[in-house]
Enzyme design. Structure first.
Site, PDB file in Angstrom:
ATOM      1  N   ASP A  11      35.143  50.125  24.357  1.00  0.00           N
ATOM      2  CA  ASP A  11      35.224  49.206  25.562  1.00  0.00           C
ATOM      3  C   ASP A  11      33.999  49.488  26.294  1.00  0.00           C
ATOM      4  O   ASP A  11      33.437  48.624  26.573  1.00  0.00           O
ATOM      5  CB  ASP A  11      36.641  49.456  26.138  1.00  0.00           C
ATOM      6  CG  ASP A  11      36.658  48.774  27.529  1.00  0.00           C
ATOM      7  OD1 ASP A  11      37.214  47.618  27.503  1.00  0.00           O
ATOM      8  OD2 ASP A  11      36.345  49.547  28.500  1.00  0.00           O
ATOM      9  N   GLY A  30      50.467  52.843  32.791  1.00  0.00           N
ATOM     10  CA  GLY A  30      49.989  51.600  32.430  1.00  0.00           C
ATOM     11  C   GLY A  30      48.438  51.682  32.440  1.00  0.00           C
ATOM     12  O   GLY A  30      48.059  50.341  32.422  1.00  0.00           O
ATOM     13  N   VAL A  62      32.695  43.055  33.125  1.00  0.00           N
ATOM     14  CA  VAL A  62      32.059  44.518  33.200  1.00  0.00           C
ATOM     15  C   VAL A  62      32.569  45.149  34.507  1.00  0.00           C
ATOM     16  O   VAL A  62      32.228  44.529  35.562  1.00  0.00           O
ATOM     17  CB  VAL A  62      30.694  44.624  33.266  1.00  0.00           C
ATOM     18  CG1 VAL A  62      30.266  45.976  33.236  1.00  0.00           C
ATOM     19  CG2 VAL A  62      30.153  44.166  31.788  1.00  0.00           C
ATOM     20  N   GLY A 120      35.331  45.200  36.278  1.00  0.00           N
ATOM     21  CA  GLY A 120      36.204  44.507  37.065  1.00  0.00           C
ATOM     22  C   GLY A 120      35.962  44.092  38.394  1.00  0.00           C
ATOM     23  O   GLY A 120      35.000  42.985  38.268  1.00  0.00           O
ATOM     24  N   LYS A 172      30.795  46.909  27.346  1.00  0.00           N
ATOM     25  CA  LYS A 172      30.262  46.744  28.616  1.00  0.00           C
ATOM     26  C   LYS A 172      28.844  47.050  28.658  1.00  0.00           C
ATOM     27  O   LYS A 172      28.040  46.347  29.332  1.00  0.00           O
ATOM     28  CB  LYS A 172      31.163  47.435  29.609  1.00  0.00           C
ATOM     29  CG  LYS A 172      32.504  46.846  29.580  1.00  0.00           C
ATOM     30  CD  LYS A 172      33.707  47.934  30.471  1.00  0.00           C
ATOM     31  CE  LYS A 172      34.896  46.965  30.380  1.00  0.00           C
ATOM     32  NZ  LYS A 172      36.058  48.219  30.876  1.00  0.00           N
ATOM     33  N   GLU A 210      31.234  37.792  35.127  1.00  0.00           N
ATOM     34  CA  GLU A 210      31.319  38.982  36.079  1.00  0.00           C
ATOM     35  C   GLU A 210      32.430  39.798  35.994  1.00  0.00           C
ATOM     36  O   GLU A 210      31.992  41.202  35.747  1.00  0.00           O
ATOM     37  CB  GLU A 210      31.074  38.572  37.836  1.00  0.00           C
ATOM     38  CG  GLU A 210      30.977  39.599  38.671  1.00  0.00           C
ATOM     39  CD  GLU A 210      29.685  40.286  38.610  1.00  0.00           C
ATOM     40  OE1 GLU A 210      29.529  41.187  38.056  1.00  0.00           O
ATOM     41  OE2 GLU A 210      28.796  39.539  39.088  1.00  0.00           O
ATOM     42  N   ILE A 257      33.604  44.996  40.719  1.00  0.00           N
ATOM     43  CA  ILE A 257      32.348  45.210  40.984  1.00  0.00           C
ATOM     44  C   ILE A 257      31.374  44.244  40.802  1.00  0.00           C
ATOM     45  O   ILE A 257      31.278  43.932  39.396  1.00  0.00           O
ATOM     46  CB  ILE A 257      31.830  46.680  40.616  1.00  0.00           C
ATOM     47  CG1 ILE A 257      32.534  47.741  40.797  1.00  0.00           C
ATOM     48  CG2 ILE A 257      30.419  47.104  41.163  1.00  0.00           C
ATOM     49  CD1 ILE A 257      32.344  49.244  40.099  1.00  0.00           C
ATOM     50  N   THR A 316      47.609  39.781  33.914  1.00  0.00           N
ATOM     51  CA  THR A 316      47.489  40.236  35.089  1.00  0.00           C
ATOM     52  C   THR A 316      46.476  39.577  35.821  1.00  0.00           C
ATOM     53  O   THR A 316      46.698  39.233  36.895  1.00  0.00           O
ATOM     54  CB  THR A 316      46.606  41.671  34.645  1.00  0.00           C
ATOM     55  OG1 THR A 316      47.713  42.446  33.838  1.00  0.00           O
ATOM     56  CG2 THR A 316      46.449  42.610  35.651  1.00  0.00           C
ATOM     57  N   VAL A 317      45.143  39.394  35.026  1.00  0.00           N
ATOM     58  CA  VAL A 317      44.136  38.496  35.746  1.00  0.00           C
ATOM     59  C   VAL A 317      44.452  37.160  36.111  1.00  0.00           C
ATOM     60  O   VAL A 317      44.310  36.552  37.268  1.00  0.00           O
ATOM     61  CB  VAL A 317      42.799  38.601  35.171  1.00  0.00           C
ATOM     62  CG1 VAL A 317      41.465  38.215  35.471  1.00  0.00           C
ATOM     63  CG2 VAL A 317      42.420  40.102  34.480  1.00  0.00           C
TER      64      VAL A 317
HETATM   65  P1  NAP Z   1      47.268  40.267  29.674  1.00  0.00           P
HETATM   66  O1  NAP Z   1      47.990  40.722  31.009  1.00  0.00           O
HETATM   67  O2  NAP Z   1      47.475  40.499  28.273  1.00  0.00           O
HETATM   68  O3  NAP Z   1      47.319  38.594  29.822  1.00  0.00           O
HETATM   69  C1  NAP Z   1      46.917  37.722  28.795  1.00  0.00           C
HETATM   70  C2  NAP Z   1      47.491  36.176  28.926  1.00  0.00           C
HETATM   71  O4  NAP Z   1      46.964  35.290  28.119  1.00  0.00           O
HETATM   72  C3  NAP Z   1      48.907  35.970  28.786  1.00  0.00           C
HETATM   73  O5  NAP Z   1      49.398  35.288  29.831  1.00  0.00           O
HETATM   74  C4  NAP Z   1      49.374  35.528  27.603  1.00  0.00           C
HETATM   75  O6  NAP Z   1      50.214  34.557  27.452  1.00  0.00           O
HETATM   76  C5  NAP Z   1      48.115  34.618  27.262  1.00  0.00           C
HETATM   77  N1  NAP Z   1      47.614  34.531  26.032  1.00  0.00           N
HETATM   78  C6  NAP Z   1      47.193  35.635  25.162  1.00  0.00           C
HETATM   79  N2  NAP Z   1      46.659  35.212  23.913  1.00  0.00           N
HETATM   80  C7  NAP Z   1      46.977  33.706  23.889  1.00  0.00           C
HETATM   81  C8  NAP Z   1      46.835  32.694  22.957  1.00  0.00           C
HETATM   82  N3  NAP Z   1      46.623  33.024  21.677  1.00  0.00           N
HETATM   83  N4  NAP Z   1      47.434  31.345  23.261  1.00  0.00           N
HETATM   84  C9  NAP Z   1      47.744  31.413  24.487  1.00  0.00           C
HETATM   85  N5  NAP Z   1      47.928  32.391  25.758  1.00  0.00           N
HETATM   86  C10 NAP Z   1      47.476  33.542  25.213  1.00  0.00           C
HETATM   87  O7  NAP Z   1      45.542  40.267  29.811  1.00  0.00           O
HETATM   88  P2  NAP Z   1      44.913  40.547  31.318  1.00  0.00           P
HETATM   89  O8  NAP Z   1      44.929  42.106  31.403  1.00  0.00           O
HETATM   90  O9  NAP Z   1      45.076  39.638  32.313  1.00  0.00           O
HETATM   91  O10 NAP Z   1      43.450  40.575  30.736  1.00  0.00           O
HETATM   92  C11 NAP Z   1      42.637  39.170  30.432  1.00  0.00           C
HETATM   93  C12 NAP Z   1      41.283  39.182  30.129  1.00  0.00           C
HETATM   94  O11 NAP Z   1      40.672  39.929  31.016  1.00  0.00           O
HETATM   95  C13 NAP Z   1      40.707  40.139  28.979  1.00  0.00           C
HETATM   96  O12 NAP Z   1      39.800  39.741  28.294  1.00  0.00           O
HETATM   97  C14 NAP Z   1      40.412  41.420  29.461  1.00  0.00           C
HETATM   98  O13 NAP Z   1      39.566  42.138  28.955  1.00  0.00           O
HETATM   99  C15 NAP Z   1      39.865  41.157  30.877  1.00  0.00           C
HETATM  100  N6  NAP Z   1      40.157  42.090  32.101  1.00  0.00           N
HETATM  101  C16 NAP Z   1      40.938  42.556  32.514  1.00  0.00           C
HETATM  102  C17 NAP Z   1      41.224  43.236  33.494  1.00  0.00           C
HETATM  103  C18 NAP Z   1      42.348  43.903  33.917  1.00  0.00           C
HETATM  104  O14 NAP Z   1      42.482  44.573  34.977  1.00  0.00           O
HETATM  105  N7  NAP Z   1      43.646  43.679  33.237  1.00  0.00           N
HETATM  106  C19 NAP Z   1      40.067  43.873  34.229  1.00  0.00           C
HETATM  107  C20 NAP Z   1      38.383  43.273  33.695  1.00  0.00           C
HETATM  108  C21 NAP Z   1      38.976  42.273  32.715  1.00  0.00           C
HETATM  109  P3  NAP Z   1      51.736  35.109  27.796  1.00  0.00           P
HETATM  110  O15 NAP Z   1      52.032  35.564  29.327  1.00  0.00           O
HETATM  111  O16 NAP Z   1      52.666  33.914  27.280  1.00  0.00           O
HETATM  112  O17 NAP Z   1      52.114  36.246  26.917  1.00  0.00           O
HETATM  113  N1  HSE Z   2      40.467  49.031  29.516  1.00  0.00           N
HETATM  114  C1  HSE Z   2      39.635  48.804  30.734  1.00  0.00           C
HETATM  115  C2  HSE Z   2      39.644  50.368  31.297  1.00  0.00           C
HETATM  116  C3  HSE Z   2      40.284  47.898  31.424  1.00  0.00           C
HETATM  117  O1  HSE Z   2      40.120  51.180  30.927  1.00  0.00           O
HETATM  118  O2  HSE Z   2      38.509  50.082  32.055  1.00  0.00           O
HETATM  119  C4  HSE Z   2      38.984  47.046  32.045  1.00  0.00           C
HETATM  120  O3  HSE Z   2      38.099  46.329  31.213  1.00  0.00           O
END
Ligand code: NAP
Ligand code: HSE
Length: 434
Positions: free
Chosen positions: A203, A189, A134, A136, A207, A131, A138, A15-16
């Site tokens: 979680d 989702g 915590v 997202g 934060k 940044e 903000i 996603t990110v």
């Molecule tokens: P995600 O959608 O699950 O994506 C994770 C990515 O990392 C995928 O591309 C995956 O590869 C890759 N990956 C994971 N483990 C790996 C490994 N061992 N070796 C190689 N590649 C690996 O996660 P996300 O939602 O983007 O979140 C990423 C980070 O941002 C997390 O720390 C999360 O807490 C933080 N975050 C997310 C959000 C949000 O809105 N999603 C908001 C704030 C912070 P594949 O694609 O091949 O599976």
């Molecule tokens: N699981 C977290 C939430 C995603 O629901 O806020 C962002 O860290």
């Protein structure tokens, strides 16, 4: 030789990561004007190169071998958006050993190993920005570390978990049941298949570790945060709360006074007049009280591809500007305030208490006596008769009392013959009575 281009190693294209590629590619001209250098994503680490993705990326940019990023002398900055502790921690430490700057969105890692990562970065004159870890989209961490640097923060309160805020908002707006709304959040989702970390408050606690460490310049550890999740919150609790003028929120609280600091995450009744009470759905908000500035609040999307990626890329812009000024790593501040955690007799709050008792004379007197003996003053009392069972439901709110007094009163009431069941209890925040 001066750099002609900044090359980035991206770890994660979920996603990110996808949003990061979109923003770097889509905002090239702005980024060039702001930093003076073109920014290029050189390599992207993924688990599976053959996965279908929502973005077109040349296959030769993808790798499953982290060393293609870590060993590349051309890569200046590693953006870690894989998530999880291992191997993200090892990759970040190795990148820092090799003099690469880090941008990460990983709250799990920064809450548990932030000290170790930042010390190594400082030693190696590298930047580490986080940044997006915590709330997202903000920009609250930069606000705490820079904009409030001349003030003394006394209180940080946050709705920092979108999943639980979505669930509680729906329960409040639709009178729906916790399990019903959790299933809906999973279908949409918002909540993960295993929602434990979100609904049990972990979680949000991670934060709050990051927010309180930065805001108070005190190194808070995860085990020092008292945590209670929302899985026991019922629609009846929410209805009674609303009737009394409150909204139920999973509230992170970090508060400091002359006696010490307390950090907690727990479902809390927030008075409708408080700005946090109207933060609904997956939105996040962080309320900061500074001695000089007074009350401030930061509101926005706590997650999502582009909101999160945009603050990740802003961190990258800061790294590049620091590279040009040759000041990387100099901005990393150590926590300089002494840590004194408040004990339960120093932690004060108003409380809500709901219990089932027999509908007979003398019950109120006995309950009031226990509260009085523990120096707890009643603010409001409501009784709802349950005529069929000859029982009554009592809902009490209190004036400010210490956590120690309230816990003792609760334990004594649980043993009383006239108390059939303690249904629930919550902290109260805001409102006129103290
Ligand atoms: P995600 O959608 O699950 O994506 C994770 C990515 O990392 C995928 O591309 C995956 O590869 C890759 N990956 C994971 N483990 C790996 C490994 N061992 N070796 C190689 N590649 C690996 O996660 P996300 O939602 O983007 O979140 C990423 C980070 O941002 C997390 O720390 C999360 O807490 C933080 N975050 C997310 C959000 C949000 O809105 N999603 C908001 C704030 C912070 P594949 O694609 O091949 O599976
Ligand atoms: N699981 C977290 C939430 C995603 O629901 O806020 C962002 O860290």
């Amino acid at each position: 030789m001066e750099k002609q281009v900044i090359k980035v190693g991206l770890m994660g294209l979920g996603t990110v990561g996808t949003g990061v590629v979109r923003i770097i590619e889509g905002h090239q001209e702005d980024l060039l004007k702001q930093t003076g250098l073109p920014i290029q994503v050189e390599k992207i680490l993924v688990r599976n190169k053959d996965k279908n993705r929502s973005i077109d990326v040349p296959i030769e940019k993808l790798t499953t071998d982290a060393n293609e990023i870590l060993d590349s002398p051309e890569i200046d900055v590693v953006i870690e958006v894989m998530g999880g502790i291992h191997p993200a921690k090892e990759y970040i430490l190795t990148a820092l050993e090799k003099g690469k700057h880090i941008v990460t969105a990983n709250k799990d890692l920064m809450a548990l190993y932030g000290d170790e990562i930042l010390s190594l970065a400082k030693k190696n004159h590298c930047d580490v920005f986080y940044e997006a870890s915590v709330a997202g989209g903000i920009p609250i961490l930069r606000a705490l570390s820079e904009s409030f640097s001349s003030d003394r923060i006394t209180k940080i309160m946050g709705i920092v978990n979108g999943t639980t805020n979505f669930i509680l908002s729906k329960m409040s707006q639709e009178g729906a049941d916790y399990h019903e709304v959790l299933a809906e959040a999973q279908a949409l989702g918002y909540a993960e298949a295993d929602p434990t970390s979100d609904v049990e408050g972990l979680d949000a606690a991670r934060k709050m570790v990051i927010l309180s460490t930065l805001g108070f310049h005190i190194p808070i550890k995860l085990e020092e945060v008292s945590v209670r999740g929302i899985s026991q919150v019922t629609k009846e609790d929410i209805t009674y709360a609303k009737n009394l003028g409150y909204e139920m929120k999973l509230l992170g609280l970090a508060e400091q006074n002359g006696e010490g600091i307390e950090v907690s995450v727990e479902p809390t009744l927030v008075h409708k007049s408080h700005p946090l009470a109207s933060v609904n759905g997956v939105y996040n908000a962080v309320y900061v009280h500074g001695q000089a500035v007074g009350e401030t609040m930061f509101y926005g999307p706590g997650a999502g591809e582009l909101p999160t990626a945009t603050v990740v890329v802003s961190d990258l812009v800061t790294v590049v500007k620091n590279m040009k000024l040759q000041v990387n790593g100099l901005g990393i501040a150590s926590s300089y305030n002494e840590k004194k955690l408040k004990s339960d007799d120093q932690r004060f709050s108003k409380y809500f208490l709901r219990m089932i008792v027999p509908d007979q004379p003398g019950v109120f007197t006995q309950i009031s006596q226990i509260l009085a003996e523990n120096e707890i003053s009643l603010a409001t009392i409501l009784q709802q008769p349950k005529s069929k069972e000859k029982k009554a439901e009592i809902i009490i709110t209190t004036h400010r009392a210490s956590k120690q007094s309230f816990t003792m009163a609760l334990a004594q009431m649980e043993k009383m013959e006239i108390v059939s069941e303690i249904k629930s209890y919550y902290r109260i925040e805001g409102g006129e009575t103290e």
